[in-house]
Design a protein around this motif. Structure first.
Motif, PDB file in Angstrom:
ATOM      1  N   VAL A  13       0.813  -1.219   0.000  1.00 28.17           N
ATOM      2  CA  VAL A  13       0.000   0.000   0.000  1.00 28.17           C
ATOM      3  C   VAL A  13       0.845   1.267   0.000  1.00 28.17           C
ATOM      4  CG1 VAL A  13      -1.937  -1.126   1.154  1.00 28.17           C
ATOM      5  CG2 VAL A  13      -0.225   0.029   2.529  1.00 28.17           C
ATOM      6  N   LYS A  14       2.177   1.146   0.071  1.00 31.48           N
ATOM      7  CA  LYS A  14       3.035   2.312  -0.030  1.00 31.48           C
ATOM      8  C   LYS A  14       3.232   2.761  -1.480  1.00 31.48           C
ATOM      9  CE  LYS A  14       6.894   2.239   2.260  1.00 31.48           C
ATOM     10  NZ  LYS A  14       8.137   1.718   2.878  1.00 31.48           N
ATOM     11  N   LEU A  15       2.691   1.998  -2.426  1.00 34.21           N
ATOM     12  CA  LEU A  15       2.841   2.356  -3.833  1.00 34.21           C
ATOM     13  C   LEU A  15       2.166   3.692  -4.119  1.00 34.21           C
ATOM     14  CD1 LEU A  15       2.065  -1.118  -5.461  1.00 34.21           C
ATOM     15  CD2 LEU A  15       4.306  -0.057  -5.177  1.00 34.21           C
ATOM     16  N   ASN A  16       2.804   4.525  -4.943  1.00 33.51           N
ATOM     17  CA  ASN A  16       2.233   5.828  -5.266  1.00 33.51           C
ATOM     18  C   ASN A  16       0.987   5.724  -6.121  1.00 33.51           C
ATOM     19  OD1 ASN A  16       4.220   7.227  -3.870  1.00 33.51           O
ATOM     20  ND2 ASN A  16       5.584   7.343  -5.634  1.00 33.51           N
TER      21      ASN A  16
ATOM     22  N   PRO B 190      -3.619   9.877  -7.062  1.00 34.87           N
ATOM     23  CA  PRO B 190      -2.675  10.538  -7.965  1.00 34.87           C
ATOM     24  C   PRO B 190      -3.424  11.464  -8.918  1.00 34.87           C
ATOM     25  CG  PRO B 190      -2.262   8.176  -7.847  1.00 34.87           C
ATOM     26  CD  PRO B 190      -3.566   8.418  -7.182  1.00 34.87           C
ATOM     27  N   PRO B 191      -2.791  12.543  -9.373  1.00 32.57           N
ATOM     28  CA  PRO B 191      -3.480  13.481 -10.269  1.00 32.57           C
ATOM     29  C   PRO B 191      -3.778  12.850 -11.622  1.00 32.57           C
ATOM     30  CG  PRO B 191      -1.156  14.021 -10.127  1.00 32.57           C
ATOM     31  CD  PRO B 191      -1.405  12.954  -9.103  1.00 32.57           C
ATOM     32  N   ARG B 192      -4.994  12.980 -12.060  1.00 36.75           N
ATOM     33  CA  ARG B 192      -5.414  12.517 -13.377  1.00 36.75           C
ATOM     34  C   ARG B 192      -6.420  13.504 -13.932  1.00 36.75           C
ATOM     35  NH1 ARG B 192      -4.422   7.096 -14.799  1.00 36.75           N
ATOM     36  NH2 ARG B 192      -3.358   5.907 -13.159  1.00 36.75           N
ATOM     37  N   LYS B 193      -6.672  13.426 -15.195  1.00 43.54           N
ATOM     38  CA  LYS B 193      -7.634  14.316 -15.817  1.00 43.54           C
ATOM     39  C   LYS B 193      -9.018  14.069 -15.236  1.00 43.54           C
ATOM     40  CE  LYS B 193      -9.552  15.711 -20.280  1.00 43.54           C
ATOM     41  NZ  LYS B 193      -9.564  15.462 -21.755  1.00 43.54           N
ATOM     42  N   GLN B 194      -9.656  15.135 -14.754  1.00 44.36           N
ATOM     43  CA  GLN B 194     -10.986  15.009 -14.173  1.00 44.36           C
ATOM     44  C   GLN B 194     -12.022  14.770 -15.251  1.00 44.36           C
ATOM     45  OE1 GLN B 194     -12.028  14.681 -11.215  1.00 44.36           O
ATOM     46  NE2 GLN B 194     -14.193  14.691 -11.721  1.00 44.36           N
TER      47      GLN B 194
ATOM     48  N   LYS C 185     -15.915  20.391  -7.845  1.00 40.11           N
ATOM     49  CA  LYS C 185     -15.957  21.377  -6.766  1.00 40.11           C
ATOM     50  C   LYS C 185     -15.501  20.795  -5.427  1.00 40.11           C
ATOM     51  CE  LYS C 185     -20.897  20.604  -5.749  1.00 40.11           C
ATOM     52  NZ  LYS C 185     -22.208  21.258  -5.641  1.00 40.11           N
ATOM     53  N   TYR C 186     -15.456  19.464  -5.334  1.00 37.09           N
ATOM     54  CA  TYR C 186     -15.027  18.824  -4.092  1.00 37.09           C
ATOM     55  C   TYR C 186     -13.551  18.438  -4.128  1.00 37.09           C
ATOM     56  CZ  TYR C 186     -20.082  18.245  -3.538  1.00 37.09           C
ATOM     57  OH  TYR C 186     -21.435  18.463  -3.441  1.00 37.09           O
ATOM     58  N   GLN C 187     -12.848  18.798  -5.206  1.00 38.83           N
ATOM     59  CA  GLN C 187     -11.466  18.382  -5.381  1.00 38.83           C
ATOM     60  C   GLN C 187     -10.478  19.521  -5.146  1.00 38.83           C
ATOM     61  OE1 GLN C 187     -11.577  14.704  -8.508  1.00 38.83           O
ATOM     62  NE2 GLN C 187     -11.083  16.713  -9.309  1.00 38.83           N
ATOM     63  N   THR C 188      -9.345  19.182  -4.577  1.00 39.78           N
ATOM     64  CA  THR C 188      -8.237  20.124  -4.447  1.00 39.78           C
ATOM     65  C   THR C 188      -6.944  19.390  -4.761  1.00 39.78           C
ATOM     66  OG1 THR C 188      -8.046  19.632  -2.073  1.00 39.78           O
ATOM     67  CG2 THR C 188      -9.355  21.553  -2.703  1.00 39.78           C
TER      68      THR C 188
ATOM     69  N   ASN D 278       5.585  13.157   0.793  1.00 42.04           N
ATOM     70  CA  ASN D 278       6.795  12.916   0.007  1.00 42.04           C
ATOM     71  C   ASN D 278       6.993  13.943  -1.100  1.00 42.04           C
ATOM     72  OD1 ASN D 278       7.472  10.510   1.441  1.00 42.04           O
ATOM     73  ND2 ASN D 278       5.944   9.385   0.237  1.00 42.04           N
ATOM     74  N   GLY D 279       6.104  14.953  -1.133  1.00 42.77           N
ATOM     75  CA  GLY D 279       6.219  15.995  -2.138  1.00 42.77           C
ATOM     76  C   GLY D 279       5.580  15.661  -3.468  1.00 42.77           C
ATOM     77  N   ASN D 280       4.836  14.556  -3.541  1.00 44.31           N
ATOM     78  CA  ASN D 280       4.165  14.173  -4.772  1.00 44.31           C
ATOM     79  C   ASN D 280       2.803  14.862  -4.872  1.00 44.31           C
ATOM     80  OD1 ASN D 280       6.202  12.211  -5.507  1.00 44.31           O
ATOM     81  ND2 ASN D 280       5.334  10.880  -3.929  1.00 44.31           N
ATOM     82  N   GLU D 281       2.446  15.304  -6.060  1.00 42.57           N
ATOM     83  CA  GLU D 281       1.153  15.949  -6.256  1.00 42.57           C
ATOM     84  C   GLU D 281       0.037  14.914  -6.173  1.00 42.57           C
ATOM     85  OE1 GLU D 281      -1.022  19.135  -9.256  1.00 42.57           O
ATOM     86  OE2 GLU D 281       0.469  17.742 -10.068  1.00 42.57           O
ATOM     87  N   VAL D 282      -1.003  15.224  -5.423  1.00 42.49           N
ATOM     88  CA  VAL D 282      -2.140  14.330  -5.273  1.00 42.49           C
ATOM     89  C   VAL D 282      -3.440  15.127  -5.371  1.00 42.49           C
ATOM     90  CG1 VAL D 282      -0.933  12.621  -3.853  1.00 42.49           C
ATOM     91  CG2 VAL D 282      -2.064  14.568  -2.755  1.00 42.49           C
ATOM     92  N   ILE D 283      -4.522  14.414  -5.613  1.00 40.47           N
ATOM     93  CA  ILE D 283      -5.859  14.999  -5.627  1.00 40.47           C
ATOM     94  C   ILE D 283      -6.581  14.583  -4.353  1.00 40.47           C
ATOM     95  CG2 ILE D 283      -8.125  14.951  -6.735  1.00 40.47           C
ATOM     96  CD1 ILE D 283      -6.166  16.521  -8.337  1.00 40.47           C
ATOM     97  N   ILE D 284      -7.159  15.538  -3.640  1.00 41.70           N
ATOM     98  CA  ILE D 284      -7.971  15.255  -2.460  1.00 41.70           C
ATOM     99  C   ILE D 284      -9.431  15.489  -2.835  1.00 41.70           C
ATOM    100  CG2 ILE D 284      -8.480  15.833  -0.065  1.00 41.70           C
ATOM    101  CD1 ILE D 284      -5.750  14.595  -0.449  1.00 41.70           C
ATOM    102  N   PHE D 285     -10.256  14.477  -2.663  1.00 41.14           N
ATOM    103  CA  PHE D 285     -11.682  14.569  -2.974  1.00 41.14           C
ATOM    104  C   PHE D 285     -12.470  14.399  -1.685  1.00 41.14           C
ATOM    105  CE2 PHE D 285     -15.736  12.504  -4.070  1.00 41.14           C
ATOM    106  CZ  PHE D 285     -16.252  13.450  -4.941  1.00 41.14           C
TER     107      PHE D 285
END
Length: 277
Positions: free
Chosen positions: A93-96, A111-115, A122-125, A131-138
């Protein structure tokens, strides 16, 4: 299976006209319990016995696996804070590329992907993980966070004197565990939770395995989260994808209703898993 277990002790039933107990007895029918179990097993066959069938369904398709945590990735334990994964599972589960969802799918990190869904944007940031990796929070229930914190504090206050009860903060969900509480206190726990909820009409309670979970009353559950993830990954309408969901609790059944192979775990771990209809 405890649910099908019957007592071997005959039970007196009925009363005479004066209210005294009569001598009538009811003796358990072992055959009825086995008949119920056989009917259930026919509807939910062993996943191990159905392995070849599952592999046939997966032939030529990409498998997308969804896993519950407590009771699936980790064992059921008395203290939920001690529900740790094995070393092998932890490394996995440590996989990015793994998507994480908590609070019944109301807190998703991916991980960031095309919405692909304008209704959900509107619920995403976008943010960075540790670790400094870009992620999407929903977070479809973000507006409920202040009230959720109030409820969490009230639940802790109301249950602090009940031995064996703990309140877990899952951000968008408060879980009241009573796995190690005395059985005679079960009703009291439910009464306390119900009283707290009476002051917060925009929240609801669901029952799990010796846990009461308080969460916002929105049209969102693990099934919606699964559909969101499939859509975000671009798999929603793919014919070459086979989703597989593995869980062990009632709340996982919302995900079982989505177009998936669903496997319900039985605890302890030595018991087999079952395919769900």
């Amino acid at each position: 299976m405890g649910v099908f277990k019957s007592s071997a002790t005959p039970q007196n039933v009925g009363s005479g006209s004066n209210g005294d107990r009569t001598s009538a007895t009811v003796r358990p029918d072992p055959g009825a319990a086995f008949a119920d179990y056989d009917a259930w097993l026919e509807a939910c066959p062993s996943a191990l016995d159905s392995f070849d069938q599952m592999m046939s369904m997966a032939k030529g398709k990409r498998i997308v696996v969804f896993l519950d945590y407590d009771g699936t990735l980790s064992p059921i334990v008395d203290d939920p804070d001690l529900a740790f994964m094995s070393e092998a599972v932890h490394e996995f589960v440590k996989l990015n590329s793994v998507y994480y969802a908590g609070s019944h799918g109301m807190d998703i990190m991916a991980p960031p992907r095309k919405q692909r869904s304008s209704d959900s944007s509107k619920y995403q940031t976008r943010t960075l993980d540790k670790n400094g990796n870009e992620v999407i929070i929903f977070q479809p229930a973000r507006e409920f966070l202040p009230a959720m914190q109030e409820i969490l504090n009230e639940l802790k206050e109301q249950t602090r004197d009940i031995e064996g009860v703990s309140v877990e903060d899952n951000k968008f969900c408060a879980s009241v565990h009573f796995r190690v509480a005395r059985e005679e206190d079960y009703d009291l726990v439910e009464q306390k939770v119900t009283w707290v909820l009476s002051k917060h009409p925009k929240f609801q309670v669901t029952k799990g395995r010796k846990v009461l979970e308080v969460r916002p009353s929105i049209s969102w559950n693990k099934g919606n989260a699964l559909e969101y993830l499939l859509e975000t990954l671009g798999f929603a309408n793919s014919r070459d994808v086979l989703p597989m969901y593995i869980g062990d609790d009632r709340t996982d059944e919302d995900a079982f209703k989505v177009r998936t192979i669903c496997i319900k775990m039985k605890m302890p771990a030595c018991l087999p898993a079952f395919l769900c209809p």
